[in-house]
Write an enzyme that holds these catalytic residues in place. Structure first.
Site, PDB file in Angstrom:
ATOM      1  N   TYR A 233       0.852  -1.198   0.000  1.00 48.37           N
ATOM      2  CA  TYR A 233       0.000   0.000   0.000  1.00 48.37           C
ATOM      3  C   TYR A 233       0.884   1.243   0.000  1.00 48.37           C
ATOM      4  O   TYR A 233       1.943   1.257   0.647  1.00 48.37           O
ATOM      5  CB  TYR A 233      -0.877   0.035   1.252  1.00 48.37           C
ATOM      6  CG  TYR A 233      -1.853  -1.107   1.395  1.00 48.37           C
ATOM      7  CD1 TYR A 233      -3.201  -0.943   1.090  1.00 48.37           C
ATOM      8  CD2 TYR A 233      -1.435  -2.355   1.861  1.00 48.37           C
ATOM      9  CE1 TYR A 233      -4.104  -1.985   1.241  1.00 48.37           C
ATOM     10  CE2 TYR A 233      -2.331  -3.404   2.002  1.00 48.37           C
ATOM     11  CZ  TYR A 233      -3.660  -3.211   1.700  1.00 48.37           C
ATOM     12  OH  TYR A 233      -4.549  -4.241   1.851  1.00 48.37           O
ATOM     13  N   HIS A 241      -5.995   2.059  -1.160  1.00 46.37           N
ATOM     14  CA  HIS A 241      -6.054   0.733  -1.756  1.00 46.37           C
ATOM     15  C   HIS A 241      -4.621   0.289  -2.078  1.00 46.37           C
ATOM     16  O   HIS A 241      -3.734   1.124  -2.305  1.00 46.37           O
ATOM     17  CB  HIS A 241      -6.882   0.748  -3.037  1.00 46.37           C
ATOM     18  CG  HIS A 241      -8.352   0.875  -2.799  1.00 46.37           C
ATOM     19  ND1 HIS A 241      -9.108  -0.124  -2.224  1.00 46.37           N
ATOM     20  CD2 HIS A 241      -9.211   1.891  -3.055  1.00 46.37           C
ATOM     21  CE1 HIS A 241     -10.361   0.266  -2.135  1.00 46.37           C
ATOM     22  NE2 HIS A 241     -10.456   1.483  -2.623  1.00 46.37           N
ATOM     23  N   LYS A 273      -4.051  -4.325  -9.668  1.00 46.03           N
ATOM     24  CA  LYS A 273      -2.769  -4.282  -8.971  1.00 46.03           C
ATOM     25  C   LYS A 273      -1.656  -4.692  -9.938  1.00 46.03           C
ATOM     26  O   LYS A 273      -1.869  -5.528 -10.819  1.00 46.03           O
ATOM     27  CB  LYS A 273      -2.768  -5.220  -7.760  1.00 46.03           C
ATOM     28  CG  LYS A 273      -3.707  -4.771  -6.651  1.00 46.03           C
ATOM     29  CD  LYS A 273      -3.815  -5.821  -5.589  1.00 46.03           C
ATOM     30  CE  LYS A 273      -4.724  -5.387  -4.450  1.00 46.03           C
ATOM     31  NZ  LYS A 273      -5.983  -4.786  -4.855  1.00 46.03           N
TER      32      LYS A 273
END
EC number: 4.6.1.16
Length: 297
Positions: A233, A241, A273
């Site tokens: 993070y 997020h 991600k």
């Protein structure tokens, strides 16, 4: 003023990390995979969070065991987190050997367990008495003291059950099992860090990656749910997020499975991600390579 001074003093002290299941006084110690670093005190949890370590709460709420988003103490750490906190001076290790923990748990079968039960029963009785008094006071106001059909000093069974269901069960902030005597059992901090790292080559590589990411300002959490070693993070997980799914570190001679790389990149893209593959170069420093799934046509 006294409260502020005591709070400042508490925050200045190092957090205590308990290595549960460890036997650190003989030989090279236990295998790192069998040792679980946990924190039992909420003040210690607050201290490490100030330094960028969130951990995972694993305690169960007494009245709601399925509410796994809001669990209580203890807080479990990844071994990398525990080692980093001790190395930089924010925490110290304490150890709870297997026989010590068993001894503490055995004590729950006798007077200590009965005391826990008595304290819980007294707390419930006091809350119920307070709720009954408030309920009767409210009913007396609503019904009037001269109401014969429904006396103001009578509580029906349904209202009694509702009051019992609304009893608040307090979740303690510290462990009632770990004996105070165990809290004083200190160990050589440098020695135990060396022992843990010496026993696990994969942990040694991952720890270099973890430290590098911490230097870059990332918060880390366990990444198994996203197919990685860590989820990184850009700040506190309560505010941001995660951006990266970081895999296990690899040495320069270790092969890369292309199928796993493709699957990881696709999974990372689907959960928004970046899939990161870290490696350790010839100089022992961590390097990072990212892979993202791209569409064609």
């Amino acid at each position: 003023m006294e409260y502020r001074e005591s709070f400042t003093k508490a925050m200045s002290e190092k957090a205590k990390i308990y290595l549960v299941g460890s036997n650190l006084e003989d030989g090279d110690g236990d295998d790192a995979s069998s040792v679980v670093p946990v924190l039992y005190d909420v003040d210690d949890i607050a201290k490490i969070r100030e330094h960028g370590v969130a951990g995972v709460l694993i305690g169960t709420l007494g009245g709601a065991p399925q509410q796994n988003v809001f669990l209580g103490v203890p807080l479990r750490l990844m071994m990398e987190e525990a080692l980093w906190l001790v190395e930089v001076g924010h925490a110290v290790f304490r150890h709870v050997m297997g026989q010590d923990l068993i001894k503490s748990l055995k004590g729950l079968d006798g007077e200590k367990l009965q005391k826990f039960k008595d304290d819980r029963a007294n707390d419930v009785a006091q809350q119920l008495e307070w709720k009954r008094a408030n309920f009767l006071r409210k009913m007396k106001t609503l019904r009037g003291a001269s109401d014969v059909a429904v006396p103001s000093d009578v509580i029906n069974e349904r209202d009694e059950q509702l009051m019992k269901q609304s009893i608040f069960i307090e979740t303690k902030d510290t462990s009632a099992v770990i004996e105070p005597s165990l809290n004083d059992q200190t160990i050589d901090q440098r020695k135990i860090c060396e022992q843990i790292l010496r026993q696990n080559e994969k942990l040694r590589l991952n720890y270099k990656v973890y430290k590098k990411l911490r230097e870059m300002g990332y918060f880390m959490s366990p990444g198994a749910r996203f197919g990685g070693r860590y989820v990184a993070y850009p700040g506190d997980p309560l505010r941001y997020h995660s951006h990266l799914t970081v895999q296990d570190a690899r040495s320069k001679d270790e092969e890369i499975d292309l199928l796993n790389m493709i699957n990881g990149a696709r999974l990372g893209t689907s959960v928004k991600k970046t899939w990161v593959l870290p490696g350790i170069n010839e100089n022992g420093d961590a390097e990072f390579y990212s892979v993202e799934w791209a569409g064609f046509g």
